[in-house]
Design an enzyme around this catalytic site. Sequence first.
Site, mmCIF file in Angstrom:
data_model
loop_
_atom_site.group_PDB
_atom_site.id
_atom_site.type_symbol
_atom_site.label_atom_id
_atom_site.label_comp_id
_atom_site.label_asym_id
_atom_site.label_seq_id
_atom_site.Cartn_x
_atom_site.Cartn_y
_atom_site.Cartn_z
ATOM 1 N N HIS A 1 0.832 -1.200 0.000
ATOM 2 C CA HIS A 1 0.000 0.000 0.000
ATOM 3 C C HIS A 1 0.872 1.257 0.000
ATOM 4 C CE1 HIS A 1 -2.714 2.844 2.402
ATOM 5 N NE2 HIS A 1 -3.399 2.586 1.308
ATOM 6 N N HIS B 1 -1.548 10.917 -2.845
ATOM 7 C CA HIS B 1 -2.847 10.440 -2.351
ATOM 8 C C HIS B 1 -3.912 11.523 -2.399
ATOM 9 C CE1 HIS B 1 -5.831 9.072 0.686
ATOM 10 N NE2 HIS B 1 -5.625 7.929 0.083
#
Length: 382
Positions: free
Chosen positions: A28, A70
């Site tokens: 991740h 992100h």
Amino acid sequence: MTLRLLALLLALLSFSSEAAGRPWVIAHRGSSGDYPGLTMLAFTKAAEEGADMLELDTAVTKDHQVIVLHEPDLSPTTNVKDVPEFAGRLKTDTIFSDDNYTKNVTDYFTWDFSLDEIKKLRKHQRISFRDSSFDGKEQVPSLREAIQLVKRLDSERQPDQRRVALLIEVKLCRYFTARTNRSKEVLIAADLTAEGVDNRPDIIHLQTFELQCAAELKRLLPNLPVYKLEESAGISDEKLTQWRRDLKLDGIGVHKAMVAGGSANPASPEFTYKYRVTGPTDLVQRAKRQGENFKVLVWTLRNEDRYIAWTFSQDGWAEADFFATEAKVDGLITDFPKTVRRLVDDRFASSGSKIGSPSGGLPALLALAAAAAASWSSYLAV
Ligand SMILES: *[C@@H]1O[C@H](CO)[C@@H](O)[C@H](O)[C@H]1NC(C)=O
Ligand SMILES: *[C@@H]1O[C@H](CO)[C@@H](O)[C@H](O)[C@H]1NC(C)=O
Ligand SMILES: *[C@@H]1O[C@H](CO)[C@@H](O)[C@H](O)[C@H]1NC(C)=O
């Protein structure tokens, strides 16, 4: 006999590369538990630590370049506030997603910066209780740099080495399209085409929360797997069927509580990990009714106890074991790929990664070959 032995070996090898049950280890944001996430350092370390896939997020710049970040706002993970030349860029903007989530944010936004300007920034660790000693060293990568990394890993890969793929998340499609006047999905597809990987399902997969965005990605990139992300109390069979049959999506990526069971809705503001799991829920089974090849990925496994349900004894290994061997998911999205790689290798010894490379390594292949020869000779003996 030599030819038949060879055929048997080839069959065993292809079996090993499609071995059922061995989940992908998906890093991740790279190895983001140990290094600042979404940096070339975090990606390189994740590959070394045994990830099958590197997961990343995408944002868009003023000059229509796709970058690896992100949020659309820069201060959570970069030093933008400390760079005097950008002091005048502080703005308030309403961020909105396709499913009508909106938030007013005062920050520095990627769509207000060129790629060259973004490259002047340095990344830092996002989470206060993690190692900050790599802060200030790494840049924000472009999507093309991340693609070039997996292409390089693929071309340098020895036959006994694991293949490393990219799992590209595409967030806030309508928002970025509105702010940059370019379709975010088209920009991503253009980068994949420019890098010659728009037909490489062995090294490129995509995921998104946003349904319209998922449909558009599948239309633009029909040969790449696209997963629908979901964070809610549950997913109905009607939705699963719609995603599989109507949109031709390849699977789902869900909050781990949706598979573990025993918690309230993980999307609710009151959600915490301090509960006992009651599952696995029937979600994996119901998803598999859409087709064995319809994947279920879970996120996000983290080694810190605050992210782990009581049931797993504050142990990231035990949690990963539950999802891999009891819930039988296809992919484990984790901040700590080193831990999850050890778990998967321990539990699924000598069967290969499902992405396509025999990841058991040369010793495992030799063992398979020896087993094949042994079973062949016992066949001859009978
Ligand atoms: C979001 O809002 C638009 C416009 O009001 C509406 O058409 C759409 O159905 C909404 N989407 C969701 C997921 O609620
Ligand atoms: C964001 O700001 C706008 C303009 O000031 C306002 O109309 C809107 O209600 C705010 N939205 C949220 C979610 O706070
Ligand atoms: C937005 O993009 C379209 C097509 O790419 C172009 O024709 C139009 O002039 C652009 N508008 C602005 C405000 O940049």
